[in-house]
Design a protein around this motif. Structure first.
Motif, PDB file in Angstrom:
ATOM      1  N   LYS A 172       0.911  -1.260   0.078  1.00  0.00           N
ATOM      2  CA  LYS A 172       0.153  -0.018  -0.047  1.00  0.00           C
ATOM      3  C   LYS A 172       0.977   0.981  -0.004  1.00  0.00           C
ATOM      4  O   LYS A 172       0.769   2.167  -0.701  1.00  0.00           O
ATOM      5  CB  LYS A 172      -0.885   0.091   1.168  1.00  0.00           C
ATOM      6  CG  LYS A 172      -2.207   0.874   0.974  1.00  0.00           C
ATOM      7  CD  LYS A 172      -3.419   0.451   1.582  1.00  0.00           C
ATOM      8  CE  LYS A 172      -4.482  -0.145   0.744  1.00  0.00           C
ATOM      9  NZ  LYS A 172      -5.588  -0.877   1.240  1.00  0.00           N
ATOM     10  N   ASP A 213     -18.337   2.039  -8.434  1.00  0.00           N
ATOM     11  CA  ASP A 213     -16.677   2.626  -8.004  1.00  0.00           C
ATOM     12  C   ASP A 213     -15.647   1.728  -7.834  1.00  0.00           C
ATOM     13  O   ASP A 213     -14.543   1.683  -8.412  1.00  0.00           O
ATOM     14  CB  ASP A 213     -16.966   3.484  -6.462  1.00  0.00           C
ATOM     15  CG  ASP A 213     -17.526   4.793  -6.556  1.00  0.00           C
ATOM     16  OD1 ASP A 213     -18.316   5.022  -7.793  1.00  0.00           O
ATOM     17  OD2 ASP A 213     -17.183   5.718  -5.940  1.00  0.00           O
ATOM     18  N   ARG A 255     -12.176   0.966  -9.608  1.00  0.00           N
ATOM     19  CA  ARG A 255     -10.881   0.823  -8.980  1.00  0.00           C
ATOM     20  C   ARG A 255     -10.092  -0.394  -9.250  1.00  0.00           C
ATOM     21  O   ARG A 255      -9.103  -0.280  -9.465  1.00  0.00           O
ATOM     22  CB  ARG A 255     -11.224   0.948  -7.492  1.00  0.00           C
ATOM     23  CG  ARG A 255     -11.165   2.346  -6.727  1.00  0.00           C
ATOM     24  CD  ARG A 255     -10.958   2.223  -5.296  1.00  0.00           C
ATOM     25  NE  ARG A 255     -12.068   1.550  -4.593  1.00  0.00           N
ATOM     26  CZ  ARG A 255     -13.357   2.190  -4.447  1.00  0.00           C
ATOM     27  NH1 ARG A 255     -13.579   3.470  -4.888  1.00  0.00           N
ATOM     28  NH2 ARG A 255     -14.212   1.528  -3.833  1.00  0.00           N
ATOM     29  N   ASP A 271     -15.172   9.163  -5.487  1.00  0.00           N
ATOM     30  CA  ASP A 271     -14.030   9.997  -5.003  1.00  0.00           C
ATOM     31  C   ASP A 271     -12.909   9.767  -6.048  1.00  0.00           C
ATOM     32  O   ASP A 271     -12.807   8.854  -6.799  1.00  0.00           O
ATOM     33  CB  ASP A 271     -13.496   9.573  -3.667  1.00  0.00           C
ATOM     34  CG  ASP A 271     -12.927   8.020  -3.363  1.00  0.00           C
ATOM     35  OD1 ASP A 271     -11.929   8.073  -2.593  1.00  0.00           O
ATOM     36  OD2 ASP A 271     -13.125   7.198  -4.076  1.00  0.00           O
ATOM     37  N   GLU A 283      -9.414   9.083  -5.013  1.00  0.00           N
ATOM     38  CA  GLU A 283      -8.159   8.506  -4.337  1.00  0.00           C
ATOM     39  C   GLU A 283      -7.400   7.692  -5.198  1.00  0.00           C
ATOM     40  O   GLU A 283      -6.157   7.754  -5.539  1.00  0.00           O
ATOM     41  CB  GLU A 283      -8.633   7.683  -3.169  1.00  0.00           C
ATOM     42  CG  GLU A 283      -7.880   8.234  -1.936  1.00  0.00           C
ATOM     43  CD  GLU A 283      -7.294   9.537  -1.824  1.00  0.00           C
ATOM     44  OE1 GLU A 283      -5.957   9.586  -2.352  1.00  0.00           O
ATOM     45  OE2 GLU A 283      -8.108  10.493  -1.833  1.00  0.00           O
ATOM     46  N   HIS A 284      -7.956   6.698  -6.032  1.00  0.00           N
ATOM     47  CA  HIS A 284      -7.284   5.555  -6.701  1.00  0.00           C
ATOM     48  C   HIS A 284      -6.716   6.362  -8.041  1.00  0.00           C
ATOM     49  O   HIS A 284      -5.947   5.795  -8.819  1.00  0.00           O
ATOM     50  CB  HIS A 284      -8.208   4.671  -7.037  1.00  0.00           C
ATOM     51  CG  HIS A 284      -9.546   4.985  -7.861  1.00  0.00           C
ATOM     52  ND1 HIS A 284     -10.381   5.731  -7.300  1.00  0.00           N
ATOM     53  CD2 HIS A 284      -9.940   4.638  -8.914  1.00  0.00           C
ATOM     54  CE1 HIS A 284     -11.447   5.716  -7.995  1.00  0.00           C
ATOM     55  NE2 HIS A 284     -10.917   5.083  -9.302  1.00  0.00           N
ATOM     56  N   ARG A 323      -5.276   9.429  -8.175  1.00  0.00           N
ATOM     57  CA  ARG A 323      -4.323  10.368  -7.950  1.00  0.00           C
ATOM     58  C   ARG A 323      -3.102  10.080  -8.580  1.00  0.00           C
ATOM     59  O   ARG A 323      -2.756   8.939  -8.810  1.00  0.00           O
ATOM     60  CB  ARG A 323      -3.867  10.586  -6.465  1.00  0.00           C
ATOM     61  CG  ARG A 323      -4.941  11.217  -5.496  1.00  0.00           C
ATOM     62  CD  ARG A 323      -4.707  12.656  -5.444  1.00  0.00           C
ATOM     63  NE  ARG A 323      -5.918  13.690  -5.588  1.00  0.00           N
ATOM     64  CZ  ARG A 323      -6.916  13.638  -4.726  1.00  0.00           C
ATOM     65  NH1 ARG A 323      -6.887  12.920  -3.780  1.00  0.00           N
ATOM     66  NH2 ARG A 323      -7.775  14.500  -4.890  1.00  0.00           N
ATOM     67  N   GLU A 347       0.080  10.134  -7.695  1.00  0.00           N
ATOM     68  CA  GLU A 347       1.052   9.142  -6.911  1.00  0.00           C
ATOM     69  C   GLU A 347       0.694   8.031  -6.822  1.00  0.00           C
ATOM     70  O   GLU A 347       1.500   7.025  -6.775  1.00  0.00           O
ATOM     71  CB  GLU A 347       1.145   9.709  -5.490  1.00  0.00           C
ATOM     72  CG  GLU A 347      -0.080  10.154  -4.783  1.00  0.00           C
ATOM     73  CD  GLU A 347      -0.995  11.024  -4.840  1.00  0.00           C
ATOM     74  OE1 GLU A 347      -0.657  11.760  -6.027  1.00  0.00           O
ATOM     75  OE2 GLU A 347      -1.802  11.630  -3.795  1.00  0.00           O
ATOM     76  N   ARG A 348      -0.822   7.546  -7.135  1.00  0.00           N
ATOM     77  CA  ARG A 348      -1.055   6.110  -6.990  1.00  0.00           C
ATOM     78  C   ARG A 348      -1.124   5.668  -8.513  1.00  0.00           C
ATOM     79  O   ARG A 348      -0.753   4.384  -8.886  1.00  0.00           O
ATOM     80  CB  ARG A 348      -2.633   5.888  -6.764  1.00  0.00           C
ATOM     81  CG  ARG A 348      -2.972   6.395  -5.396  1.00  0.00           C
ATOM     82  CD  ARG A 348      -3.055   5.486  -4.411  1.00  0.00           C
ATOM     83  NE  ARG A 348      -3.857   4.484  -4.305  1.00  0.00           N
ATOM     84  CZ  ARG A 348      -3.836   3.275  -4.680  1.00  0.00           C
ATOM     85  NH1 ARG A 348      -2.980   2.810  -5.062  1.00  0.00           N
ATOM     86  NH2 ARG A 348      -4.926   2.532  -4.430  1.00  0.00           N
ATOM     87  N   LEU A 392      -9.460  16.571  -9.108  1.00  0.00           N
ATOM     88  CA  LEU A 392      -8.545  15.886  -9.940  1.00  0.00           C
ATOM     89  C   LEU A 392      -8.363  16.757 -11.163  1.00  0.00           C
ATOM     90  O   LEU A 392      -9.378  16.882 -12.176  1.00  0.00           O
ATOM     91  CB  LEU A 392      -9.041  14.366 -10.215  1.00  0.00           C
ATOM     92  CG  LEU A 392      -8.039  13.539 -10.650  1.00  0.00           C
ATOM     93  CD1 LEU A 392      -7.042  13.089 -10.005  1.00  0.00           C
ATOM     94  CD2 LEU A 392      -8.693  12.171 -11.409  1.00  0.00           C
TER      95      LEU A 392
END
Lengths: 314, 314
Positions: free
Chosen positions: A26, B87, B91, B113, B115-116, B118, B120-121, B137
DNA sequence: CTGTTAGCGCGTTCAG
DNA sequence: CTGAACGCGCTAACAG
């Protein structure tokens, strides 16, 4: 190695170590390289190559969706290519798919030769054909009951008393075009109603051509009182032309039978009987056939699944 | 090694040797392993991950086609996934795509959202959003001129003298639903025409729901004389309901403006103005944006392309 | 339970 | 112009 084992399910790894691994995964944003994973021969790539003829056609969009759904259920992803009815493109797609180590192929073939689809060229990559057959190629295939549907649809017109029934369809080199025409002919022959070649049009691949054909059909000396349309594109063209004439005041009111459904068919200026079927189901069936082959659950010989169609009266 | 060089173009290989290689390749049915090829870091995989919300919608079929076309022109293949507005599935698809070393991602995001997604991901995998934005985003994005199209469409109704104009649309959490409603509101406000919430329905995601909403709208105390429909699904539902009432003899004849085209719109029982646009072009544009990023031809910051829509009067 | 060795197919690099 | 050595990321097989 411990990471590999953990990500593979965690057999023979201490639980606390597994947790530390997961944490690091992670933290670092680590993704296992699926391509390297399948490098070793015999390892599945988890990819299925899908080539269809025309994604812009909602029919094939639904088909692709069905394939994707079943593939996802089996943890596979699909590589999608559009052939646009182009032989060369199909060949190119198939070799690329094989180069990418797909576990299997699902193909709506464009009616060309079968050289590049021979088992010896494909290695041991299983192939499923959908919608159409390729002459001389004996593999798993999913079809619609084209002949039966066209036969029953035409019969419904004959039963209603029509004896001059026009035909609109694909060029005969298209597998489904040929089969649907056969169903039409069979019904006509069976009832002893002669087929008049002057109201049979079999060369329309798009709506514009279908509209022109319908125009010619209704301009004929003795125009038909009913039309059998062998696919969605021809139906839209025919109805467009019929609608135009009705708006222009022509006393025209043909019955229409359409192989393929379309939206708002109930609001058309003439009654439309629809020969309906489920492209998504066809896709699901094709994928199911493929995965049963991959699991080794399949019987030996090539199988053919013929999906039923339903007739919906106006 | 000589084989590798030959297949890579044949630099520094004697022509006669090249020929012998090609011959053997054909004879053995050899395919270069594309996965192994891209194993070395920095090597592109030639894959683009595409995730869309609903392949059964012809709009997204056309979108996917546009992406596929441009990808093919650049020698790339697409990995296609259907999210179904889920969602979790999105992901999952994105991480799988990254695990398969895609060179880039094209996504019709489901409104969750970010998050996944971003940077950096995603590592250094470029991302292009299509049709919708994700809050917070800031990446390359291709949109339609939803607001402008809805604004102009609504204006055309106001210009025709309508003052009671109903609205049918997606739930407001859907990005395009929100934008198209904004265009409608802007036009109404600008002309000082009050918006009556009793004839504004914003929760229909499919045809059945749209039909129910249209029913409620026309059953209202003071039914609208015109309807603005924010997408294809709502238009079909509305027209289905209107057609039913007309057949039942109701003296109903509302004007309809539809965001999204549909076939045979000219044959409808009421005049339909269409706000038309090209999903295939949207797909092509998204892919073009992505490849310009991959080639390093792109400017620095995130870019937004907003494609125009055209209004077609009945 | 954990680590080492080896090899999948390819292309870069360096020797011949 | 051609070949040999090496390593990309991963896991089967075999130590420990």
């Amino acid at each position: 190695m411990t990471v590999s084992r953990t990500l593979a399910g965690g057999r023979n790894v201490r639980p606390d170590v597994q947790e530390r691994v997961m944490e690091a995964v992670k933290e670092l944003g680590y993704y296992r390289n699926e391509n390297a994973r399948s490098l070793r021969p015999g390892q599945p790539s988890g990819l299925v190559g899908v080539a269809i003829t025309n994604l812009a056609n909602p029919y094939y969009g639904n088909f692709a969706l069905g394939v994707e759904e079943v593939a996802a259920e089996h943890g596979r992803r699909i590589l999608l290519g559009n052939t646009g009815e182009d032989d060369a493109r199909e060949r190119q797609l198939v070799s690329d798919f094989i180069g990418r180590q797909v576990d299997g192929l699902i193909l709506v073939p464009t009616s060309g030769d079968a050289e590049h689809l021979r088992p010896e060229r494909l290695g041991d990559v299983p192939l499923v054909l959908a919608s159409r057959r390729v002459p001389g190629l004996d593999v798993d295939t999913v079809l619609l009951d084209d002949v039966g549907g066209a036969y029953r649809g035409t019969l419904s017109l004959l039963d209603a008393g029509h004896t001059r029934i026009g035909f609109l369809g694909n060029r005969s080199s298209v597998f489904t075009g040929e089969r649907r025409c056969r169903g039409y002919e069979r019904a006509m022959l069976e009832r002893g109603v002669p087929i008049d070649p002057r109201i049979v049009f079999r060369d329309q691949q798009d709506v514009a051509a279908a509209t022109r054909a319908a125009k010619a059909m209704f301009d004929a000396a003795d125009p038909p009182t009913a039309v059998f349309s062998a696919n969605n594109r021809n139906t839209i063209g025919a109805i467009r032309e019929i609608g135009r004439r009705i708006r222009d005041g022509e006393p025209l009111h043909p019955a229409v039978v359409s192989f393929d459904d379309f939206e708002l068919s109930e609001l058309m200026p003439v009654p439309v009987t629809v020969i309906d079927h489920d492209a998504r189901l066809l896709g699901r069936e094709a994928a199911t056939l493929l995965f049963s082959r991959l699991d080794g659950t399949a019987e030996d010989g090539p199988r053919t699944v013929e999906l039923p169609v339903s007739i919906e009266f106006p």
